[in-house]
Write a protein that holds these residues in place. Structure first.
Motif, PDB file in Angstrom:
ATOM      1  N   GLU A 181      56.668  19.636 -28.414  1.00  0.00           N
ATOM      2  CA  GLU A 181      56.691  18.485 -29.337  1.00  0.00           C
ATOM      3  C   GLU A 181      55.323  17.806 -29.398  1.00  0.00           C
ATOM      4  O   GLU A 181      54.836  17.467 -30.483  1.00  0.00           O
ATOM      5  N   GLN A 182      54.681  17.614 -28.258  1.00  0.00           N
ATOM      6  CA  GLN A 182      53.336  17.012 -28.238  1.00  0.00           C
ATOM      7  C   GLN A 182      52.348  17.876 -29.020  1.00  0.00           C
ATOM      8  O   GLN A 182      51.502  17.362 -29.748  1.00  0.00           O
ATOM      9  N   GLN A 185      52.895  17.449 -32.744  1.00  0.00           N
ATOM     10  CA  GLN A 185      52.376  16.158 -33.200  1.00  0.00           C
ATOM     11  C   GLN A 185      50.850  16.210 -33.346  1.00  0.00           C
ATOM     12  O   GLN A 185      50.289  15.722 -34.328  1.00  0.00           O
TER      13      GLN A 185
END
Length: 193
Positions: A181-182, A185
């Protein structure tokens, strides 16, 4: 994925100690592994390459597609070579080739001069080499780039500009410590979405 090692307890018939070494630093050559080596010397008909292991590997000038005594490859000290191990065991010097079993280069050989070479952990390079690696797929949507992954933890990358190349290098290095997820992003910020 860590490297599982076994050590027998001194004199004890049963038992022993097990530990997982997940941040293996030094590469140990394995027959068939594709690696990136740096030419350190020319010695007669053989090149010596630093492959990140405890000893240098040898590479014959004949181990290139189309090479003959008259038609030698133009290899210089400092060149980066992508090849695979033909011989790799504890009793012999590692030997590399830049041809497959049918004599074809299959993408192996001298790597371009104007890319960027850097080192990552062996665990991360194994993850990047996995089929349909999400990290590589996501990066390829950001910029077009060339990528060479060596099982010895060396990566060579080249994008259209130096800035794009360095962005890809930074993301690949950071992947080790980012969640999926990081990473998504960070890539979304870079692509402006």
């Amino acid at each position: 994925c860590g490297l599982l090692r076994h050590r027998q307890a001194g004199g004890a018939a049963a038992g022993g100690a097990y530990w997982v070494d997940s941040q293996q630093k030094r590469y140990v050559p394995v027959k068939g592994d594709h690696v990136i080596g740096i030419v350190t010397a020319k010695a007669g008909d053989v090149f010596k390459l630093d492959v990140g292991g405890s000893e240098q590997a040898s590479l014959s000038y004949l181990a290139f597609e189309g090479a003959t005594k008259r038609n030698r490859p133009n290899v210089q000290v400092g060149d980066l070579i992508y090849g695979q191990f033909l011989v790799a065991n504890k009793d012999m010097e590692p030997e590399m080739v830049c041809i497959d079993s049918s004599g074809r280069s299959s993408g192996m050989g001298i790597i371009g001069q104007d890319g960027f070479l850097f080192k990552v952990s062996l665990g991360l390079v194994r993850k990047l080499l996995a089929p349909k690696c999400e990290i590589i797929q996501e990066l390829s949507q950001l910029y077009p780039f060339e990528l060479v992954l060596g099982m010895n933890g060396r990566i060579w990358v080249k994008a259209k500009t130096v800035q794009q190349t360095l962005i890809i290098v930074n993301i690949l290095e950071a992947c080790e410590y980012m969640t999926a997820e990081q990473r998504k992003q960070a890539l979304a910020r870079l692509s402006g979405n």
